[in-house]
Scaffold this active site. Structure first.
Site, PDB file in Angstrom:
ATOM      1  N   GLU A   9     -20.731  -4.127   9.707  1.00 59.70           N
ATOM      2  CA  GLU A   9     -21.669  -3.247  10.401  1.00 59.70           C
ATOM      3  C   GLU A   9     -22.857  -4.008  10.989  1.00 59.70           C
ATOM      4  O   GLU A   9     -23.353  -3.669  12.071  1.00 59.70           O
ATOM      5  CB  GLU A   9     -22.161  -2.158   9.443  1.00 59.70           C
ATOM      6  CG  GLU A   9     -21.110  -1.153   9.034  1.00 59.70           C
ATOM      7  CD  GLU A   9     -20.244  -1.612   7.865  1.00 59.70           C
ATOM      8  OE1 GLU A   9     -19.325  -0.874   7.484  1.00 59.70           O
ATOM      9  OE2 GLU A   9     -20.493  -2.726   7.344  1.00 59.70           O
ATOM     10  N   ARG A  65     -26.289  -0.310   6.157  1.00 60.37           N
ATOM     11  CA  ARG A  65     -26.118  -1.745   5.948  1.00 60.37           C
ATOM     12  C   ARG A  65     -26.669  -2.562   7.116  1.00 60.37           C
ATOM     13  O   ARG A  65     -26.883  -3.756   7.002  1.00 60.37           O
ATOM     14  CB  ARG A  65     -24.628  -2.066   5.754  1.00 60.37           C
ATOM     15  CG  ARG A  65     -23.928  -1.136   4.800  1.00 60.37           C
ATOM     16  CD  ARG A  65     -22.492  -1.523   4.561  1.00 60.37           C
ATOM     17  NE  ARG A  65     -22.418  -2.502   3.501  1.00 60.37           N
ATOM     18  CZ  ARG A  65     -21.292  -3.073   3.099  1.00 60.37           C
ATOM     19  NH1 ARG A  65     -20.164  -2.788   3.696  1.00 60.37           N
ATOM     20  NH2 ARG A  65     -21.284  -3.951   2.121  1.00 60.37           N
ATOM     21  N   LYS A 109       0.842  -1.185   0.000  1.00 58.95           N
ATOM     22  CA  LYS A 109       0.000   0.000   0.000  1.00 58.95           C
ATOM     23  C   LYS A 109       0.886   1.246   0.000  1.00 58.95           C
ATOM     24  O   LYS A 109       1.828   1.354   0.773  1.00 58.95           O
ATOM     25  CB  LYS A 109      -0.900  -0.013   1.233  1.00 58.95           C
ATOM     26  CG  LYS A 109      -2.146   0.845   1.103  1.00 58.95           C
ATOM     27  CD  LYS A 109      -3.146   0.527   2.192  1.00 58.95           C
ATOM     28  CE  LYS A 109      -4.443   1.283   1.951  1.00 58.95           C
ATOM     29  NZ  LYS A 109      -5.470   0.960   2.968  1.00 58.95           N
TER      30      LYS A 109
END
Length: 631
Positions: free
Chosen positions: A366, A394, A281
């Site tokens: 979530e 969600r 990354k």
């Protein structure tokens, strides 16, 4: 001429010599870095996925083939390679290029994404559609290791294991450096597992054994058990193999020729394949490599130093929440905090440093976070679930079924409520009022600024039942006129009472502000007072649910014009609720509703989007002053 200059439309990359691919990768990386340093955007994830995306483009044909990026914040290279590099100077700006895949933007974008863990499900839908149509396009999903924490992924993998045709999933693992597995043994095994010779031989040997009378089936099963035991020792990803999905990897995600060979072989197999790719990354920008979390999403910054060029408020709503949560947690030992892989963004990480045993990061999950909180509440604790507004959508069923219907004391700290800005429609927090108002027993509070957010959290801790405190992204309003922030159940605050100045004899106005729109209401009040000679009454609603019906009806009877100011969609809004109450009261006032008219809100700065939607102070002032000005 730079190699990147020759990339002007989809599939142009195939005209570049393989020996020039790494040079092209560095040009793309520099292009992304240069543009994002001016516009802001997702940086580290895109820098890490450059070679991976290039390799896929060398193996796929666009727009016929379908490439789906999970979340989509790593799709910049894909956009560059499909004819959109000239629009990068307008990245994430109103009317410009989206920071996420958008089918309306390009035929080469197969699916809109912005939230996590959806790509494999979408890919399976495209695969099944391909089967029913009888076509042969390639379908590939690229998903990060973080997204693999979402439960939806495993629901999709379960169905994927039943596929009888090709679907390639690339697992982009960028959490660690390239492991020792990316070496001779791993490469040899990968060649073996997806190579045509091995797979043809495997099929022929199995068929031969099965044709041996009596003992053939037993021999085939015995060999399979031996093979599986060896595989589990030598090959990562045995979980996928147990599900019937071929696993390949780990593969060096910055080795283009190796990835091209692996991807070509993977696409050639008539079954589902997972290719595990290891990337770094922030690759190529040392500061982002060192601080990948900080450079996940950034505003404009100085490339040489990595320091932000944005002028930030000294205090944000998230800062206030984090500070107050620690304060309450010091006194209330039952308080616990939950985040869904957004510890830094929501401010929970600060609480975690003080109370590590009372903080839970459940990953990108979530739904689990909310039901987990319900269990904690049932166990006598006071859980605070801190989630961005758009992500909390969600977990609607869990909020309803597991929290509200049991009337459990769970506190929802809803960050990024309202217009969020540059991330576009998938991230705007403009729908929470509508779905929160419908939930039984839910108390919903929208504080107008710093002191009220602190008071709202104190109030929420003392309530018995579910409560949501929602607040916006960005700088926190500090009200210099604030007299008292003591919360009374379901009651609004009258910030100032109407007063007439001079000879004004026109209609009298009341402004009902919701959350940080109270600040806008105060600005409009002052401009009308100075320009027209009448000071509108400003009401800080505070409670979205329950509404202060008494105050609303009293205001409707007293004033000629009542304006509701909120940054939410019209359907299910406070304005609709106010209209209902006014209609029931029989009052004859004129109701103005300043809200978001579009059901979907594109990317752009918060200020620009407020202007476009007509909820900025200038537009509200002009609309009202035109109605009341004495000619």
């Amino acid at each position: 001429m730079d190699i990147l200059d020759s990339i002007n439309k989809e599939n142009d990359i195939k005209n570049v010599d393989m020996e020039d691919m790494q040079a092209l990768a560095e040009e793309i990386r520099g292009f992304i870095l240069g543009n994002v340093s001016h516009t802001g955007g997702h940086l580290a994830s895109n820098l890490g996925a450059v070679e991976l995306t290039m390799a896929l483009h060398l193996c796929m044909d666009f727009p016929e083939d379908k490439l789906i990026f999970d979340v989509g914040h790593q799709s910049y290279t894909h956009k560059i390679l499909t004819g959109r590099k000239d629009d990068f100077y307008k990245l994430r700006q109103y009317g410009g290029l989206s920071g996420f895949p958008k089918v309306s933007e390009s035929d080469s974008d197969a699916f809109n994404t912005g939230h996590s863990s959806t790509s494999i499900s979408a890919a399976l839908g495209l695969v099944k559609a391909r089967e029913l149509r009888g076509t042969d396009e390639r379908v590939c999903a690229v998903i990060g290791d973080g997204s693999m924490t979402g439960g939806m992924v495993y629901e999709a993998l379960d169905q994927m294991s039943q596929l009888k045709s090709n679907c390639v999933v690339v697992l982009n693992d960028n959490e660690m450096s390239i492991s020792k597995n990316v070496g001779g043994l791993s490469k040899s095994l990968n060649k073996l597992r997806v190579g045509k010779t091995y797979n043809d031989l495997k099929s022929n040997v199995e068929s031969a054994f099965l044709n041996i009378p009596d003992v053939g089936l037993k021999m085939a099963k015995g060999i399979k058990r031996t093979k599986d035991s060896i595989r589990n020792l030598l090959v990562p990803g045995s979980m996928f193999e147990e599900m019937g999905i071929t696993y390949v990897g780990p593969v060096d995600g910055h080795d283009i020729p190796e990835m091209v060979r692996i991807f070509q072989d993977a696409f050639a197999l008539n079954r589902p394949v997972i290719v595990h790719v290891k990337t770094v990354k922030g690759k190529g920008y040392p500061i982002a490599e060192r601080y990948p979390e900080h450079f996940h999403g950034v505003g404009p910054f100085n490339i040489d130093t990595g320091k932000s060029l944005s002028k930030k408020s000294s205090l944000t709503y998230t800062d206030v929440f984090a500070r107050k949560l620690i304060d309450i947690g010091t006194r209330e030992k039952r308080l616990v905090a939950i985040t869904a892989a957004m510890g830094s963004g929501t401010g929970i990480k600060k609480f975690q440093r003080r109370f590590p045993d009372r903080t839970f990061d459940v990953g990108i999950a979530e739904q689990h976070a909310v039901t987990f909180a319900a269990g904690l509440a049932r166990g006598g604790l006071i859980p605070v679930v801190a989630i961005y507004s758009s992500f909390l959508q969600r977990a609607y069923d869990q909020m309803m079924h597991d929290v509200c219907l049991q009337n459990l004391h769970v506190i929802f700290a809803i960050d990024r409520s309202g217009i969020v800005g540059e991330d576009g429609e998938t991230h705007q927090g403009i729908y929470d009022t509508a779905y929160l108002r419908s939930m039984p027993g839910m108390t919903v509070i929208a504080p107008k600024g710093e002191k009220e957010l602190e008071a709202a959290l104190e109030y929420a801790v003392k309530l018995d039942g579910p409560v949501a405190v929602k607040y916006p992204k960005g700088g926190c309003f500090v009200d210099t006129e604030e007299k008292s922030v003591r919360f009374v159940d379901g009651r609004a605050e009258v910030v100032n009472f109407d007063s007439v100045v001079g000879s004004y004899a026109g209609p009298k106005v009341a402004l009902i502000g919701v959350g940080d729109m109270v600040e806008t209401a105060l600005t409009v009040r002052d401009r009308i007072r100075d320009d027209v000679g009448m000071t509108p009454e400003v009401i800080n609603l505070r409670f979205i649910k329950p509404l202060d019906v008494e105050r609303i009806r009293e205001t409707a009877e007293k004033f000629d014009i009542v304006a509701v100011l909120e940054d939410t969609v019209k359907e299910g809004s406070v304005g609709e609720a106010v209209a209902y109450e006014i209609a029931g009261s029989g009052a004859s006032c004129r109701l103005l509703h300043f809200c978001i008219k579009d059901e979907k809100l594109t990317q752009g700065s918060i200020a620009k989007l407020r202007e476009v939607e007509g909820i900025d102070a200038d537009t509200i002032y002009k609309t009202i002053s035109d109605l009341i000005r004495v000619k």
